[in-house]
Design a protein around this motif. Structure first.
Motif, PDB file in Angstrom:
ATOM      1  N   ILE A 163       0.848  -1.197   0.000  1.00  0.00           N
ATOM      2  CA  ILE A 163       0.000   0.000   0.000  1.00  0.00           C
ATOM      3  C   ILE A 163       0.884   1.248   0.000  1.00  0.00           C
ATOM      4  CG2 ILE A 163      -1.952   1.145   1.115  1.00  0.00           C
ATOM      5  CD1 ILE A 163      -2.548  -1.411   2.581  1.00  0.00           C
ATOM      6  N   ASN A 164       1.928   1.170   0.822  1.00  0.00           N
ATOM      7  CA  ASN A 164       2.890   2.263   0.852  1.00  0.00           C
ATOM      8  C   ASN A 164       3.498   2.473  -0.525  1.00  0.00           C
ATOM      9  OD1 ASN A 164       3.856   4.042   2.831  1.00  0.00           O
ATOM     10  ND2 ASN A 164       4.294   2.318   4.174  1.00  0.00           N
ATOM     11  N   ILE A 166       2.289   1.723  -3.458  1.00  0.00           N
ATOM     12  CA  ILE A 166       1.324   2.333  -4.378  1.00  0.00           C
ATOM     13  C   ILE A 166       1.208   3.828  -4.089  1.00  0.00           C
ATOM     14  CG2 ILE A 166      -1.116   2.421  -5.035  1.00  0.00           C
ATOM     15  CD1 ILE A 166      -1.218  -0.605  -4.350  1.00  0.00           C
ATOM     16  N   ALA A 167       1.047   4.149  -2.792  1.00  0.00           N
ATOM     17  CA  ALA A 167       0.859   5.557  -2.419  1.00  0.00           C
ATOM     18  C   ALA A 167       2.052   6.389  -2.846  1.00  0.00           C
ATOM     19  CB  ALA A 167       0.635   5.677  -0.917  1.00  0.00           C
ATOM     20  N   ILE A 168       3.246   5.891  -2.543  1.00  0.00           N
ATOM     21  CA  ILE A 168       4.438   6.689  -2.820  1.00  0.00           C
ATOM     22  C   ILE A 168       4.668   6.786  -4.322  1.00  0.00           C
ATOM     23  CG2 ILE A 168       6.927   6.753  -2.517  1.00  0.00           C
ATOM     24  CD1 ILE A 168       6.405   5.542   0.294  1.00  0.00           C
ATOM     25  N   LEU A 170       2.343   6.693  -6.729  1.00  0.00           N
ATOM     26  CA  LEU A 170       1.365   7.633  -7.284  1.00  0.00           C
ATOM     27  C   LEU A 170       1.768   9.064  -6.969  1.00  0.00           C
ATOM     28  CD1 LEU A 170      -2.002   5.945  -6.308  1.00  0.00           C
ATOM     29  CD2 LEU A 170      -1.092   6.232  -8.599  1.00  0.00           C
ATOM     30  N   TRP A 171       2.205   9.239  -5.724  1.00  0.00           N
ATOM     31  CA  TRP A 171       2.589  10.571  -5.271  1.00  0.00           C
ATOM     32  C   TRP A 171       3.754  11.086  -6.116  1.00  0.00           C
ATOM     33  CZ3 TRP A 171       6.479  10.517  -0.800  1.00  0.00           C
ATOM     34  CH2 TRP A 171       6.930  11.807  -0.525  1.00  0.00           C
ATOM     35  N   GLN A 174       2.903  11.859  -9.874  1.00  0.00           N
ATOM     36  CA  GLN A 174       2.125  13.064 -10.102  1.00  0.00           C
ATOM     37  C   GLN A 174       3.033  14.275 -10.206  1.00  0.00           C
ATOM     38  OE1 GLN A 174      -1.583  13.574  -8.335  1.00  0.00           O
ATOM     39  NE2 GLN A 174      -2.159  11.792  -9.502  1.00  0.00           N
ATOM     40  N   HIS A 175       4.173  14.188  -9.563  1.00  0.00           N
ATOM     41  CA  HIS A 175       5.189  15.239  -9.696  1.00  0.00           C
ATOM     42  C   HIS A 175       6.392  14.613 -10.380  1.00  0.00           C
ATOM     43  CE1 HIS A 175       3.428  18.289  -7.025  1.00  0.00           C
ATOM     44  NE2 HIS A 175       2.878  17.246  -6.462  1.00  0.00           N
TER      45      HIS A 175
ATOM     46  N   ALA B 175       1.742   5.540   6.967  1.00  0.00           N
ATOM     47  CA  ALA B 175       2.214   6.528   5.985  1.00  0.00           C
ATOM     48  C   ALA B 175       1.286   6.652   4.766  1.00  0.00           C
ATOM     49  CB  ALA B 175       3.650   6.219   5.563  1.00  0.00           C
ATOM     50  N   PRO B 176       0.773   5.530   4.215  1.00  0.00           N
ATOM     51  CA  PRO B 176      -0.119   5.684   3.056  1.00  0.00           C
ATOM     52  C   PRO B 176      -1.356   6.515   3.368  1.00  0.00           C
ATOM     53  CG  PRO B 176       0.445   3.377   3.357  1.00  0.00           C
ATOM     54  CD  PRO B 176       0.994   4.111   4.531  1.00  0.00           C
ATOM     55  N   ILE B 179      -0.238  10.148   3.259  1.00  0.00           N
ATOM     56  CA  ILE B 179       0.033  10.588   1.882  1.00  0.00           C
ATOM     57  C   ILE B 179      -1.277  10.796   1.132  1.00  0.00           C
ATOM     58  CG2 ILE B 179       1.012   9.898  -0.342  1.00  0.00           C
ATOM     59  CD1 ILE B 179       3.136   8.326   1.244  1.00  0.00           C
ATOM     60  N   ALA B 180      -2.134   9.776   1.171  1.00  0.00           N
ATOM     61  CA  ALA B 180      -3.368   9.853   0.396  1.00  0.00           C
ATOM     62  C   ALA B 180      -4.278  10.964   0.919  1.00  0.00           C
ATOM     63  CB  ALA B 180      -4.093   8.506   0.433  1.00  0.00           C
ATOM     64  N   LYS B 183      -2.893  14.345  -0.117  1.00  0.00           N
ATOM     65  CA  LYS B 183      -3.087  14.565  -1.551  1.00  0.00           C
ATOM     66  C   LYS B 183      -4.554  14.871  -1.862  1.00  0.00           C
ATOM     67  CE  LYS B 183      -0.532  14.471  -4.451  1.00  0.00           C
ATOM     68  NZ  LYS B 183       0.394  15.510  -4.976  1.00  0.00           N
ATOM     69  N   LEU B 199      -8.224   8.304  -7.164  1.00  0.00           N
ATOM     70  CA  LEU B 199      -7.142   7.409  -6.752  1.00  0.00           C
ATOM     71  C   LEU B 199      -6.873   7.502  -5.263  1.00  0.00           C
ATOM     72  CD1 LEU B 199      -4.356   7.844  -9.418  1.00  0.00           C
ATOM     73  CD2 LEU B 199      -5.488   5.728  -8.717  1.00  0.00           C
ATOM     74  N   TRP B 200      -6.887   8.738  -4.782  1.00  0.00           N
ATOM     75  CA  TRP B 200      -6.489   8.948  -3.393  1.00  0.00           C
ATOM     76  C   TRP B 200      -7.552   8.489  -2.420  1.00  0.00           C
ATOM     77  CZ3 TRP B 200      -1.680   9.122  -3.326  1.00  0.00           C
ATOM     78  CH2 TRP B 200      -0.967   9.758  -4.355  1.00  0.00           C
ATOM     79  N   LEU B 203      -7.656   4.772  -2.324  1.00  0.00           N
ATOM     80  CA  LEU B 203      -6.571   4.226  -1.513  1.00  0.00           C
ATOM     81  C   LEU B 203      -6.940   4.281  -0.030  1.00  0.00           C
ATOM     82  CD1 LEU B 203      -3.703   3.148  -2.204  1.00  0.00           C
ATOM     83  CD2 LEU B 203      -2.843   5.341  -1.455  1.00  0.00           C
ATOM     84  N   PHE B 207      -7.456   1.103   2.495  1.00  0.00           N
ATOM     85  CA  PHE B 207      -6.756   1.018   3.781  1.00  0.00           C
ATOM     86  C   PHE B 207      -7.754   0.808   4.914  1.00  0.00           C
ATOM     87  CE2 PHE B 207      -4.082   2.212   7.276  1.00  0.00           C
ATOM     88  CZ  PHE B 207      -2.804   1.909   6.837  1.00  0.00           C
TER      89      PHE B 207
END
Lengths: 231, 225
Positions: A163-164, A166-168, A170-171, A174-175, B175-176, B179-180, B183, B199-200, B203, B207
């Motif tokens: 999950i981390n 995926i999140a990181i 995507l993050w 995007q940049h 952390a996810p 972040i999500a 965002k 997406l966010w 997510l 979770f």
């Protein structure tokens, strides 16, 4: 039987040492130069062989910790707990190695020690999870409770890794801060050095695991002997 | 008694205990305000005008997360200190009911604090956070954070290091969520549609569904003697 195992362990230790030395030679001299313009860049690039292999062991070790945790919760057997603990300790060291070797490479290649790139961030988070795991273990006295807590944390943390990721990812996408396009394809000789290092590190990990598990078993034996003397 | 009744009995017990003492709630709220104040010191020296908008979502979620950690810590430490945890465990309920009860009451406390924080934050940072879509993101993020936090808090309450250990175990795993949530919140502040930040929040939703399931399978191992 016991003697045979001892001999096998010595054999694996020697094999690890020899293959690590060969891998070192391949990484530093054997593999061809990378197709990079700057001289420092070409030298620095050679760390990649050890760096990626270290990362591989770091994540593999965490998977083994997860498996050990599940095994422990199912069977309540001390062996699984020892496997999980040993793997977590080895993984911590390798994950630290990933962060350090990555920084050493990043300085000449990117001009900075650290960027919040997806792979760097996930490695750092992974390292912190390992540290948390070991701190949790250190903070519980009762052995069976310690094993249970560690197993649950190992599972909870392992599930968070994808999950981390995926999140990181995507993050970061995007940049699009594209720093390293180092995967411009490895040449055939580089591929050999790379594969060799990867296999070497896996053998090394297995050897370290064996040593660490054996050590923990000895510790248990000593503990039992102490109890016997006290009784 | 049905499972749901058992869960709500535990939630009710927590609410009554909190209404009588008010110790957890007030601490969480004051702490969240302080985090915002500290962030204002830290940012005001460097960031000004329109750029405050860019740091606002991060500051908001850090305040929520820290306040949440305070609440999570109390959730089990308070039970342990007063010898109530044993009582709860002796009650003829499935142990996972304790987990869900504790998780829901933590989520409730966090949501109340967060609801009070939004106007404060809007005033301090000069960004308008009073948006119903944001409520959706905040609820999802809070449930996700509390769901994994409750598992870990039940563990750390029984260790030697106690309160110290929870953030160390929780923050990398959660952390996810951060972040999500950050965002998604920035997306809303920038005027994006829900589809654009799908997406966010998906997510966050994933979770918030995964960790209660994990807890359902593992919680027994944490509380049994």
């Amino acid at each position: 039987m016991k003697r045979q195992r001892e001999i096998l362990l010595i054999g694996m230790t020697v094999l690890s040492a020899v293959t690590v030395l060969i891998a070192l030679y391949l990484a530093l001299a054997g593999a061809p130069d990378a197709n990079l313009s700057s001289e420092t860049g070409r030298y620095a690039q050679r760390i990649i062989y050890f760096h990626i292999a270290t990362a591989w062991v770091g994540f593999l070790a965490f998977f083994v910790t997860f498996v050990g945790g599940v095994g422990y919760l199912r069977t309540q057997s001390r062996t699984w707990d020892i496997v999980a603990l040993s793997s977590a300790e080895i993984g911590t060291v390798f994950m630290l190695g990933v962060l350090v070797s990555g920084s050493i490479w990043a300085k000449p290649a990117w001009g900075v020690w650290w960027v919040w790139d997806e792979r760097l961030t996930i490695s750092l988070v992974q390292f912190l999870i390992y540290v948390g795991y070991l701190m949790l273990r250190a903070s519980v006295e009762d052995p069976s409770r310690r094993a249970r807590f560690a197993a649950v944390y190992g599972i909870v943390a392992f599930i968070s890794v994808p999950i981390n990721f995926i999140a990181i990812r995507l993050w970061r996408t995007q940049h699009p801060l594209v720093f390293g396009n180092e995967d411009g394809g490895l040449g055939p000789n580089m591929m050999f050095a790379f594969a060799f290092t990867l296999i070497t590190f896996t053998i090394w990990y297995a050897t370290l695991m064996w040593h660490r598990i054996r050590l923990e078993r000895f510790r248990d034996d000593v503990e039992q002997l102490k109890q016997k003397l006290l009784d | 008694m049905s499972y749901l009744r058992k869960v709500s009995a535990i939630v009710w017990k927590d609410i009554v205990a909190e209404l009588r003492t008010k110790e957890m709630f007030s601490a969480m709220f004051v702490f969240a305000v302080l985090v915002i104040v500290v962030f204002n010191f830290a940012f005001d020296l460097r960031v000004s005008g329109e750029r405050v908008r860019q740091v606002a979502p991060g500051a908001l979620w850090v305040a929520f997360a820290f306040a949440g950690i305070l609440g999570l810590n109390r959730a089990f430490v308070a039970e342990k200190d007063r010898g109530c945890l044993e009582g709860l465990l002796l009650a003829p309920v499935d142990h996972t009911a304790i987990y869900f009860g504790k998780m829901i009451s933590t989520v409730l406390f966090m949501l109340i604090v967060e609801a009070l924080m939004l106007p404060v934050f809007t005033a301090f940072f000069g960004v308008n956070l009073l948006d119903f879509r944001l409520v959706f993101i905040i609820v999802l993020g809070t449930v996700g954070f509390a769901s994994v936090g409750t598992i870990l808090s039940a563990m750390t309450a029984q260790t030697r290091a106690r309160e110290v250990l929870l953030p160390i175990l929780l923050l990398p795993v959660a952390a996810p969520v951060l972040i999500a949530a950050v965002k998604a919140t920035s997306g809303i502040l920038d005027g994006l549609t829900m589809a654009e930040i799908a997406l966010w929040w998906q997510l966050l939703l994933a979770f918030a569904l995964i960790y209660p399931a994990v807890a359902f399978m593992t919680f027994d191992f944490i509380v049994k003697e």
